[in-house]
Design a protein around this motif. Structure first.
Motif, PDB file in Angstrom:
ATOM      1  N   VAL A 137       8.860   9.989  -5.118  1.00 13.92           N
ATOM      2  CA  VAL A 137       8.695  11.031  -3.988  1.00 13.92           C
ATOM      3  C   VAL A 137       9.843  12.067  -4.259  1.00 13.92           C
ATOM      4  CG1 VAL A 137       7.396   9.548  -2.501  1.00 13.92           C
ATOM      5  CG2 VAL A 137      10.024   9.426  -2.630  1.00 13.92           C
ATOM      6  N   ASP A 138       9.921  13.243  -3.737  1.00 12.53           N
ATOM      7  CA  ASP A 138      11.035  13.953  -3.630  1.00 12.53           C
ATOM      8  C   ASP A 138      11.328  14.981  -2.673  1.00 12.53           C
ATOM      9  OD1 ASP A 138       9.957  16.512  -4.592  1.00 12.53           O
ATOM     10  OD2 ASP A 138       9.691  15.684  -6.552  1.00 12.53           O
ATOM     11  N   ARG A 146      16.186   5.652   4.102  1.00 12.59           N
ATOM     12  CA  ARG A 146      15.961   4.444   5.113  1.00 12.59           C
ATOM     13  C   ARG A 146      14.355   4.340   5.003  1.00 12.59           C
ATOM     14  NH1 ARG A 146      16.507   6.046  11.084  1.00 12.59           N
ATOM     15  NH2 ARG A 146      14.086   6.472  10.731  1.00 12.59           N
ATOM     16  N   LEU A 147      13.990   2.901   4.792  1.00 11.93           N
ATOM     17  CA  LEU A 147      12.850   2.569   5.190  1.00 11.93           C
ATOM     18  C   LEU A 147      12.244   2.588   6.402  1.00 11.93           C
ATOM     19  CD1 LEU A 147      10.238   1.291   3.896  1.00 11.93           C
ATOM     20  CD2 LEU A 147      11.024  -1.132   4.496  1.00 11.93           C
ATOM     21  N   ASP A 148      11.424   3.379   6.629  1.00 14.92           N
ATOM     22  CA  ASP A 148      11.018   3.803   7.987  1.00 14.92           C
ATOM     23  C   ASP A 148       9.617   2.950   8.489  1.00 14.92           C
ATOM     24  OD1 ASP A 148      11.256   5.810  10.284  1.00 14.92           O
ATOM     25  OD2 ASP A 148       9.456   6.393   9.771  1.00 14.92           O
ATOM     26  N   SER A 149       8.885   2.722   7.435  1.00 12.76           N
ATOM     27  CA  SER A 149       7.721   2.015   7.943  1.00 12.76           C
ATOM     28  C   SER A 149       6.737   1.406   6.539  1.00 12.76           C
ATOM     29  CB  SER A 149       6.628   2.950   8.517  1.00 12.76           C
ATOM     30  OG  SER A 149       6.330   4.017   7.441  1.00 12.76           O
ATOM     31  N   LEU A 150       6.168   0.382   6.611  1.00 10.63           N
ATOM     32  CA  LEU A 150       5.225  -0.260   5.801  1.00 10.63           C
ATOM     33  C   LEU A 150       4.094  -0.334   6.439  1.00 10.63           C
ATOM     34  CD1 LEU A 150       7.547  -3.341   4.670  1.00 10.63           C
ATOM     35  CD2 LEU A 150       6.634  -1.432   3.249  1.00 10.63           C
ATOM     36  N   LEU A 151       2.988  -0.083   5.310  1.00 11.28           N
ATOM     37  CA  LEU A 151       1.368  -0.188   6.075  1.00 11.28           C
ATOM     38  C   LEU A 151       1.262  -1.586   6.264  1.00 11.28           C
ATOM     39  CD1 LEU A 151      -1.267   1.114   6.734  1.00 11.28           C
ATOM     40  CD2 LEU A 151      -1.958   0.927   4.473  1.00 11.28           C
ATOM     41  N   ASN A 152       1.464  -2.417   5.200  1.00 10.45           N
ATOM     42  CA  ASN A 152       1.063  -3.930   5.214  1.00 10.45           C
ATOM     43  C   ASN A 152       2.364  -4.846   5.259  1.00 10.45           C
ATOM     44  OD1 ASN A 152      -1.613  -3.347   5.070  1.00 10.45           O
ATOM     45  ND2 ASN A 152      -1.596  -3.000   2.941  1.00 10.45           N
ATOM     46  N   GLY A 153       2.550  -5.487   6.068  1.00  6.62           N
ATOM     47  CA  GLY A 153       3.671  -6.593   5.911  1.00  6.62           C
ATOM     48  C   GLY A 153       4.999  -6.044   6.688  1.00  6.62           C
ATOM     49  N   ASN A 196       0.845  -1.201   0.002  1.00  6.97           N
ATOM     50  CA  ASN A 196       0.086  -0.142  -0.073  1.00  6.97           C
ATOM     51  C   ASN A 196       0.850   1.177   0.075  1.00  6.97           C
ATOM     52  OD1 ASN A 196      -1.573   2.253   1.522  1.00  6.97           O
ATOM     53  ND2 ASN A 196      -3.119   0.929   0.738  1.00  6.97           N
ATOM     54  N   ARG A 197       1.719   1.280   1.053  1.00  2.00           N
ATOM     55  CA  ARG A 197       2.638   2.468   1.026  1.00  2.00           C
ATOM     56  C   ARG A 197       3.942   2.018   1.888  1.00  2.00           C
ATOM     57  NH1 ARG A 197      -1.949   4.686   4.070  1.00  2.00           N
ATOM     58  NH2 ARG A 197      -1.412   4.844   6.179  1.00  2.00           N
ATOM     59  N   ALA A 198       5.032   2.990   1.525  1.00  2.00           N
ATOM     60  CA  ALA A 198       6.302   2.891   2.403  1.00  2.00           C
ATOM     61  C   ALA A 198       6.657   4.201   2.666  1.00  2.00           C
ATOM     62  CB  ALA A 198       7.145   2.160   1.385  1.00  2.00           C
ATOM     63  N   LYS A 209      16.571  14.688   6.674  1.00  2.90           N
ATOM     64  CA  LYS A 209      16.080  15.668   5.978  1.00  2.90           C
ATOM     65  C   LYS A 209      14.610  15.556   5.624  1.00  2.90           C
ATOM     66  CE  LYS A 209      19.137  18.123   4.187  1.00  2.90           C
ATOM     67  NZ  LYS A 209      19.440  19.318   4.656  1.00  2.90           N
ATOM     68  N   GLY A 210      14.058  14.786   6.050  1.00  8.28           N
ATOM     69  CA  GLY A 210      12.434  14.598   5.835  1.00  8.28           C
ATOM     70  C   GLY A 210      11.936  13.313   5.582  1.00  8.28           C
ATOM     71  N   TYR A 211      10.564  13.123   5.995  1.00  5.90           N
ATOM     72  CA  TYR A 211       9.857  11.941   5.654  1.00  5.90           C
ATOM     73  C   TYR A 211       8.884  12.227   4.426  1.00  5.90           C
ATOM     74  CZ  TYR A 211       6.532   8.290   6.906  1.00  5.90           C
ATOM     75  OH  TYR A 211       5.555   7.216   6.776  1.00  5.90           O
ATOM     76  N   ARG A 212       8.986  11.128   3.569  1.00  2.00           N
ATOM     77  CA  ARG A 212       7.787  10.908   2.445  1.00  2.00           C
ATOM     78  C   ARG A 212       7.334   9.642   2.278  1.00  2.00           C
ATOM     79  NH1 ARG A 212       9.402  15.759   2.824  1.00  2.00           N
ATOM     80  NH2 ARG A 212       9.968  17.016   1.342  1.00  2.00           N
ATOM     81  N   VAL A 213       6.037   9.850   1.938  1.00  2.26           N
ATOM     82  CA  VAL A 213       5.132   8.514   1.670  1.00  2.26           C
ATOM     83  C   VAL A 213       5.232   8.050   0.272  1.00  2.26           C
ATOM     84  CG1 VAL A 213       3.133   7.089   1.848  1.00  2.26           C
ATOM     85  CG2 VAL A 213       3.996   8.934   3.749  1.00  2.26           C
ATOM     86  N   ASN A 214       5.788   6.998  -0.026  1.00  2.00           N
ATOM     87  CA  ASN A 214       6.030   6.328  -1.382  1.00  2.00           C
ATOM     88  C   ASN A 214       4.922   5.433  -1.769  1.00  2.00           C
ATOM     89  OD1 ASN A 214       6.590   4.964  -3.745  1.00  2.00           O
ATOM     90  ND2 ASN A 214       8.614   5.701  -3.522  1.00  2.00           N
TER      91      ASN A 214
END
Length: 135
Positions: A102-103, A116-123, A74-76, A92-97
């Protein structure tokens, strides 16, 4: 205006629009293409050096995203970091891919970067078939 002139005017307007829409953005200083295999939150990308020779933003493009969840990707959440020797790295900031582009609007800060991969919605793990990093 006769029908042939109307057709010609419409054709020329269409050509002009395609020229504007199809125009490519300014070339970025650098880019890298790779993939992601079984990343868990906290995993970091390799690092790259942005010498800030241009005004291009740093961005990350994902294509072909999946997770180990039966619900699918769903999103990372991604964090961009600037490395510093002997000091904590700068966030330098957080973005949702959402499996796209994303930039981070940070064209005036030369240095060594990574995301860095900060979070995953699923899995708990992420796979991405194609990753493009541009700076």
């Amino acid at each position: 205006m006769d029908i042939n002139r109307q057709k010609l005017a419409g054709l020329m307007a269409g050509v002009a629009l395609v020229g504007l829409v199809g125009a490519s953005p300014a070339q970025a200083e650098g880019s890298r293409e790779t993939y992601i295999t079984q990343w868990a939150p906290g995993k970091e990308s390799s690092r790259w050096t942005d010498n800030n020779h241009d005004g291009a933003w740093t961005g990350v493009y994902f294509q072909g995203c999946s997770t180990d969840s039966s619900m699918g990707f769903n999103r990372a959440g991604l964090q961009l970091w600037k490395h510093q020797d002997f000091r904590p790295d700068i966030n330098k900031g957080y973005r949702v891919n959402y499996c796209g582009w994303v930039d981070w609007n940070d064209p005036d800060d030369a240095g060594v970067y990574y995301f860095r991969l900060d979070s995953l919605l699923n899995g708990g793990y992420l796979w991405v078939d194609y990753v493009k990093i541009g700076w």
